[in-house]
Design an enzyme around this catalytic site. Structure first.
Site, PDB file in Angstrom:
ATOM      1  N   SER A 114       0.811  -1.216   0.000  1.00 33.70           N
ATOM      2  CA  SER A 114       0.000   0.000   0.000  1.00 33.70           C
ATOM      3  C   SER A 114       0.844   1.264   0.000  1.00 33.70           C
ATOM      4  O   SER A 114       0.476   2.263  -0.619  1.00 33.70           O
ATOM      5  CB  SER A 114      -0.942   0.020   1.209  1.00 33.70           C
ATOM      6  OG  SER A 114      -0.203  -0.067   2.418  1.00 33.70           O
ATOM      7  N   HIS A 115       1.977   1.250   0.713  1.00 31.17           N
ATOM      8  CA  HIS A 115       2.860   2.411   0.800  1.00 31.17           C
ATOM      9  C   HIS A 115       4.285   1.959   0.487  1.00 31.17           C
ATOM     10  O   HIS A 115       4.715   0.897   0.945  1.00 31.17           O
ATOM     11  CB  HIS A 115       2.853   3.028   2.200  1.00 31.17           C
ATOM     12  CG  HIS A 115       1.519   3.573   2.616  1.00 31.17           C
ATOM     13  ND1 HIS A 115       0.436   2.778   2.856  1.00 31.17           N
ATOM     14  CD2 HIS A 115       1.111   4.850   2.845  1.00 31.17           C
ATOM     15  CE1 HIS A 115      -0.595   3.532   3.205  1.00 31.17           C
ATOM     16  NE2 HIS A 115      -0.213   4.789   3.209  1.00 31.17           N
ATOM     17  N   ASN A 116       4.994   2.770  -0.270  1.00 30.58           N
ATOM     18  CA  ASN A 116       6.376   2.445  -0.610  1.00 30.58           C
ATOM     19  C   ASN A 116       7.149   3.752  -0.773  1.00 30.58           C
ATOM     20  O   ASN A 116       6.774   4.595  -1.586  1.00 30.58           O
ATOM     21  CB  ASN A 116       6.428   1.618  -1.894  1.00 30.58           C
ATOM     22  CG  ASN A 116       7.828   1.092  -2.191  1.00 30.58           C
ATOM     23  OD1 ASN A 116       8.738   1.197  -1.370  1.00 30.58           O
ATOM     24  ND2 ASN A 116       8.004   0.527  -3.375  1.00 30.58           N
ATOM     25  N   THR A 127       4.940  -1.014   3.233  1.00 27.38           N
ATOM     26  CA  THR A 127       4.013  -1.842   3.999  1.00 27.38           C
ATOM     27  C   THR A 127       3.409  -2.868   3.054  1.00 27.38           C
ATOM     28  O   THR A 127       3.093  -2.567   1.900  1.00 27.38           O
ATOM     29  CB  THR A 127       2.890  -1.001   4.622  1.00 27.38           C
ATOM     30  OG1 THR A 127       2.213  -0.265   3.592  1.00 27.38           O
ATOM     31  CG2 THR A 127       3.443  -0.025   5.641  1.00 27.38           C
TER      32      THR A 127
END
Length: 348
Positions: free
Chosen positions: A95-97, A109
């Protein structure tokens, strides 16, 4: 930075709180705000067009849906960073990078189906990225997860000195007895995780446009059950913090040793600019900073003031400020997507 009218500010503050899931959510919101429903929808549309509102949807507890999620840090050579980011982004559970300023430079994540192996998945990604080292930083304890961005001023404390949703000693992955999610509930998840359409009967619109087999009146009923069971944390708007003036953000990690949980609550959790506050895995000799606090600020000076205040109040002088250099991905995970099984069949 874009300036906001009083009405826009009122709406943005309101829709960041929990929105009641009903067949006519905008009608209820308009009554609450004492404006016409058409005007409310028009203002929200304008705020979306101006890239202020990212989306309006349910925020699920991945563990309660049968997924295991964690933060991962890779150490990757500079010349491999862009290639590695692309490989990581291809996983449907990421979802987040972000690229961050540290030896461990890629932070993301990831969520995987609990029947799968998180460790095996991360190892496969690390091999593809040619990572020199990596850390799986699991959520050991959750103290806080919520941020209310004020588009007009700095964030203010509520009466308890918090920004709502502060949890005492709760583990975000402590769902050992996960109940079965029924096919109808899966269909509800598929509806509730989609960005809310700006029409008067948004769930009816989604059911028809996505051809999902569920009755409109069941969405609020199932959503209420999900909230009681801890499957949904809240249903609300997420803003694009840079476009609301919060341009200085940092993930901080603190070496706490004998620092008690009550002190974390009293000192860190009460700071309104902190959105996420966790204890994560320690790797002796490799990573010894278990307390993670994500801080949002409108200026570099404000960010430094917040960090120095936490240092002074807590007495912790060994900490890291992990600035974000580049955002590679920020996208909600689509739970129960067939892409999870497809990725595993091709990569594991």
């Amino acid at each position: 930075m874009r300036t906001f009218t009083d009405l826009e500010t009122r709406i943005l503050k309101r829709i960041q709180r929990d929105i009641n899931i009903s067949e006519t959510p905008f009608s209820e919101l308009s009554n609450d705000l004492s404006i016409e429903e058409d005007e409310l929808i028009a203002v929200i549309q304008r705020l979306k067009d101006d890239n202020i509102i990212r989306d309006i949807s349910a925020i699920f507890n991945a563990g309660a849906l049968g997924y295991e999620s964690t933060l991962v840090a890779f150490e990757v050579e500079d010349y491999l960073v862009d290639r590695s980011a692309g490989i990581i982004n291809d996983h449907p559970g990421v979802s987040h990078n972000y690229l961050r300023r540290h030896k461990y430079n890629i932070w993301f994540t990831i969520a995987v189906i609990k029947d799968s192996s998180l460790e095996k998945t991360v190892a496969a990604l690390a091999e593809k990225c040619k990572a020199k080292d990596y850390l799986i930083l699991k959520n050991e304890k959750l103290f806080k997860i919520r941020l209310m961005l004020d588009p007009s001023e700095r964030m203010e404390y509520n009466k308890r000195g918090e920004t709502e949703e502060v949890f005492e000693h709760q583990s975000i992955t402590s769902f050992n007895n996960i109940r079965e999610i029924t096919p109808e509930e899966r269909n509800a998840v598929n509806i509730l995780q989609i960005d809310l359409p700006l029409v008067k009967r948004p769930f009816k619109y989604l059911i028809n446009s996505k051809n999902i087999d569920i009755k409109e009146e069941r969405i609020p009923e199932i959503a209420e059950i999900f909230k009681k069971d801890g499957i949904i944390r809240r249903y609300s708007a997420i803003l694009k913090h840079h476009n609301v003036g919060y341009n200085y953000n940092a993930m901080t990690a603190w070496k706490i040793k004998d620092f008690g949980h009550s002190a974390i609550q009293d000192i860190f959790a009460t700071v309104p600019n902190i959105s996420h506050l966790y204890l994560r895995t320690v790797y002796p000799g490799r990573w010894e900073y278990p307390l993670f606090a994500m801080i949002h600020a409108k200026s570099r000076e404000e960010l430094i003031t917040i960090i120095k205040g936490l240092e002074q109040k807590s007495g912790i002088d060994d900490y890291l400020v992990l600035d974000s250099i580049q955002e590679f991905k920020k996208k909600r995970v689509a739970y129960f997507s067939k892409e999870f099984n497809e990725w595993e069949s091709l990569n594991l």
